[in-house]
Scaffold this active site. Structure first.
Site, mmCIF file in Angstrom:
data_model
loop_
_atom_site.group_PDB
_atom_site.id
_atom_site.type_symbol
_atom_site.label_atom_id
_atom_site.label_comp_id
_atom_site.label_asym_id
_atom_site.label_seq_id
_atom_site.Cartn_x
_atom_site.Cartn_y
_atom_site.Cartn_z
ATOM 1 N N GLY A 10 0.833 -1.191 0.000
ATOM 2 C CA GLY A 10 0.000 0.000 0.000
ATOM 3 C C GLY A 10 0.866 1.239 0.000
ATOM 4 O O GLY A 10 1.942 1.263 -0.597
ATOM 5 N N VAL A 12 2.903 2.852 2.298
ATOM 6 C CA VAL A 12 4.277 2.759 2.787
ATOM 7 C C VAL A 12 5.041 1.633 2.089
ATOM 8 O O VAL A 12 6.177 1.830 1.638
ATOM 9 C CB VAL A 12 4.303 2.565 4.314
ATOM 10 C CG1 VAL A 12 5.726 2.304 4.804
ATOM 11 C CG2 VAL A 12 3.738 3.798 5.007
ATOM 12 N N GLY A 13 4.440 0.466 1.984
ATOM 13 C CA GLY A 13 5.119 -0.652 1.338
ATOM 14 C C GLY A 13 5.443 -0.367 -0.113
ATOM 15 O O GLY A 13 6.540 -0.676 -0.596
ATOM 16 N N ASP A 33 0.606 -8.462 -2.112
ATOM 17 C CA ASP A 33 -0.491 -7.830 -1.388
ATOM 18 C C ASP A 33 -1.745 -8.663 -1.613
ATOM 19 O O ASP A 33 -1.937 -9.227 -2.708
ATOM 20 C CB ASP A 33 -0.707 -6.393 -1.894
ATOM 21 C CG ASP A 33 -1.521 -5.559 -0.926
ATOM 22 O OD1 ASP A 33 -0.921 -4.746 -0.200
ATOM 23 O OD2 ASP A 33 -2.761 -5.732 -0.878
ATOM 24 N N ARG A 144 11.157 13.615 13.460
ATOM 25 C CA ARG A 144 10.121 14.572 13.886
ATOM 26 C C ARG A 144 10.587 15.345 15.113
ATOM 27 O O ARG A 144 10.375 16.563 15.210
ATOM 28 C CB ARG A 144 8.822 13.825 14.182
ATOM 29 C CG ARG A 144 8.150 13.252 12.947
ATOM 30 C CD ARG A 144 7.021 12.305 13.305
ATOM 31 N NE ARG A 144 6.299 11.851 12.110
ATOM 32 C CZ ARG A 144 5.570 10.746 12.049
ATOM 33 N NH1 ARG A 144 5.474 9.961 13.118
ATOM 34 N NH2 ARG A 144 4.948 10.415 10.940
ATOM 35 N N HIS A 164 6.799 3.087 19.672
ATOM 36 C CA HIS A 164 6.456 3.852 18.468
ATOM 37 C C HIS A 164 4.963 4.152 18.575
ATOM 38 O O HIS A 164 4.118 3.470 18.007
ATOM 39 C CB HIS A 164 6.761 3.042 17.209
ATOM 40 C CG HIS A 164 6.411 3.761 15.929
ATOM 41 N ND1 HIS A 164 6.817 5.045 15.662
ATOM 42 C CD2 HIS A 164 5.677 3.361 14.849
ATOM 43 C CE1 HIS A 164 6.362 5.416 14.476
ATOM 44 N NE2 HIS A 164 5.670 4.406 13.971
#
Length: 288
Positions: A10, A12-13, A33, A144, A164
């Protein structure tokens, strides 16, 4: 020949697959997927770049990969308050992934949220060496943190350990500045909401995670032996066990070469203990 496998292509992948191809990190990429139209589209999109790289969709070939990236499952949306809320939805996905990876000799990078618990779960279900299961997240959180430190006029290294998620632990003591608890809590509050602002605006975080995953892949394949904030299955480090948590880990070709145990100040130690207790409770879902 270097082979990279990515389960779940998706946002990120898929971006990780593209970056890995563009940066020349692997000779072959194996992608899969469960949603076939997306899988077909991502493969075509990769091929249309003209980059000279072999692309396969055979799940059997994933077992022969040098690195396996677990990025499948239900993603976070504006309606999902925390990453930990995804645990029940993604446990079955992690279980199917572990079945695919039985006796897998390579390195596993866990991305699917809640990442720390899933990294622990994959290690537990695979029966793998804990040094070969690396959870991704700390690099992104640290990037970040660096931005928020800059805005606050604070210079110095930006490191984030712990979960995380909401119980991330920004290591202010590494900056060399005396930052009081009020300012620490204010920055931490902003960090907790950083990803949600992106999710609301574009449906999911993409560029940041994919870039740092690619850098982690490069650190492994190039045997860089550099220290990165990664989620590792702990066995007494920082006084914690029975969980996977973000710690400073030396990363190389064999995975986690070692975990550095830094001296944290009282505020950071308390946050780390809180993160460990919370994630350990999530990890118990895999101990049955």
């Amino acid at each position: 020949m270097t082979s990279l496998a990515i389960l779940g292509v998706g946002k990120v992948g898929g971006e990780t697959a593209f970056l890995s191809a563009a940066l020349g990190l692997a000779d072959e990429i194996v992608v899969y997927d469960v949603y076939d139209p997306l899988l077909r589209a991502q493969v075509l999109d990769l091929q249309h770049t003209g980059i000279d790289i072999a692309v396969s969709t055979k799940t059997a070939a994933m077992r022969d990969a040098d690195i396996f990236v677990f990025a499948a499952g239900t993603p976070r949306t504006p309606d999902i308050k925390t990453r930990a809320d995804l645990l029940e939805a993604n446990i079955p996905v992690a279980k199917r992934c572990s079945e695919l990876l039985q006796e897998f000799p390579g390195i596993v990078i866990s991305v699917t949220n809640p990442m720390d618990a899933n990294n622990y779960g994959l290690w537990k279900m695979m029966g793998s060496d804990r040094r070969r299961c690396i959870g991704f997240g700390g690099q992104l959180d640290s990037a970040r943190f660096a931005g928020f430190l800059h805005e606050a006029g604070i210079s110095g290294p930006a490191w984030v350990l712990g979960e995380h998620g909401d119980r991330q632990v920004p290591v202010f003591s590494k900056t060399g500045r005396d930052v009081d608890s009020r300012e620490r809590e204010a920055i931490l509050s902003r960090m907790r909401g950083a990803s949600m602002e992106v999710i609301r605006g574009k449906g999911g975080t993409v560029f940041g995670p994919a870039y740092h995953i690619a850098m982690l892949i490069r650190a492994i394949l190039d045997d860089r032996r550099e220290v990165l904030p990664c989620s590792c299955v702990l066995d007494g480090e920082y006084g914690l066990s029975g969980c996977s948590l973000g710690v400073p880990a030396r990363i190389g070709r064999e995975g986690i070469l070692g975990i550095e145990e830094w001296e944290l100040d009282d505020w950071e130690s308390a946050k780390m203990a809180e993160a460990g207790a919370f994630v350990r409770d999530l990890c118990r879902r895999f101990d049955g």
